[in-house]
Design an enzyme around this catalytic site. Sequence first.
Site, PDB file in Angstrom:
ATOM      1  N   CYS A  52      12.835  -0.555  67.642  1.00  0.00           N
ATOM      2  CA  CYS A  52      12.541  -1.981  67.507  1.00  0.00           C
ATOM      3  C   CYS A  52      11.281  -2.278  68.298  1.00  0.00           C
ATOM      4  O   CYS A  52      11.247  -2.063  69.517  1.00  0.00           O
ATOM      5  CB  CYS A  52      13.708  -2.801  68.039  1.00  0.00           C
ATOM      6  N   CYS A  75       6.508  -3.519  62.689  1.00  0.00           N
ATOM      7  CA  CYS A  75       7.922  -3.873  62.842  1.00  0.00           C
ATOM      8  C   CYS A  75       8.705  -2.848  62.030  1.00  0.00           C
ATOM      9  O   CYS A  75       8.353  -2.575  60.877  1.00  0.00           O
ATOM     10  CB  CYS A  75       8.195  -5.288  62.331  1.00  0.00           C
TER      11      CYS A  75
END
Length: 261
Positions: A70, A177
């Site tokens: 993440c 991302c």
Amino acid sequence: MKIALMDSGIGLLPAAAAARRLRPDADLVLSWDPDGMPWGPRTPEDITERALAVATAAAAHRPDVLIVACNTASVHSLPQLRARLEPGIPVIGTVPAIKPAAAGGGPVAIWATPATTGSPYQRGLIEEFAAGVEVAEVPCPGLADAVHHADEAAIDAAVAAAAARTPDDITTLVLGCTNYELVAARIRAAVQKPGRAPLILHGTAGAVVAQGLRRIGEQPAPDAPASGSLTVLLSGREAELPDTALSYEEGRLLAAATPAR
């Protein structure tokens, strides 16, 4: 060997699928936070609180390594995660692939969540690894959330909006991302300009898993027996892979390549 991966949502699937391909014999623990996601709009303090909870749930399964799959958690919470878990469990963060992208000379665009776009962390990576290269930071509001929920219409709208904000002359696109890697083909189709050289996309899934293996002294062994188990933790609760995860090739691979318990 047991590899844990954490994220706010299903953005951990690309790294988990890479781990399954590289080490089909490894037990995988996937820990994410449907109760608290998306993390992007939260304050750094809130993100860190949620990330610590997700990491602690994964750590209870005694993995050999924890991969923070993440970007948002890596930007805001990596020091706190390492302080909580290391040296007992090595913690591997996810860094946007700005260095290899800039090595090609650019121009480069970085698609990322609004929380990561323009952050001191990302700006620092650009200054360190992309000096002299033209770099455009492109915020992608709503895209990570749309991917997490497998909302096709919302994905298309968010991708189209981000593509419209992306300079026409870029040669390289960084997926900043982990969720975006699940829709990489759709992003490429939206950004690729007719008549131009094929767009180069840079994700992080394979690299971060390889780094996790190196950290614990292991090597890729793609021909190992497909004996690794899969544990899914949703805000700390053990569960099955959600249907939304099975909307993506990576989720289906994990389900198909895992022996029944």
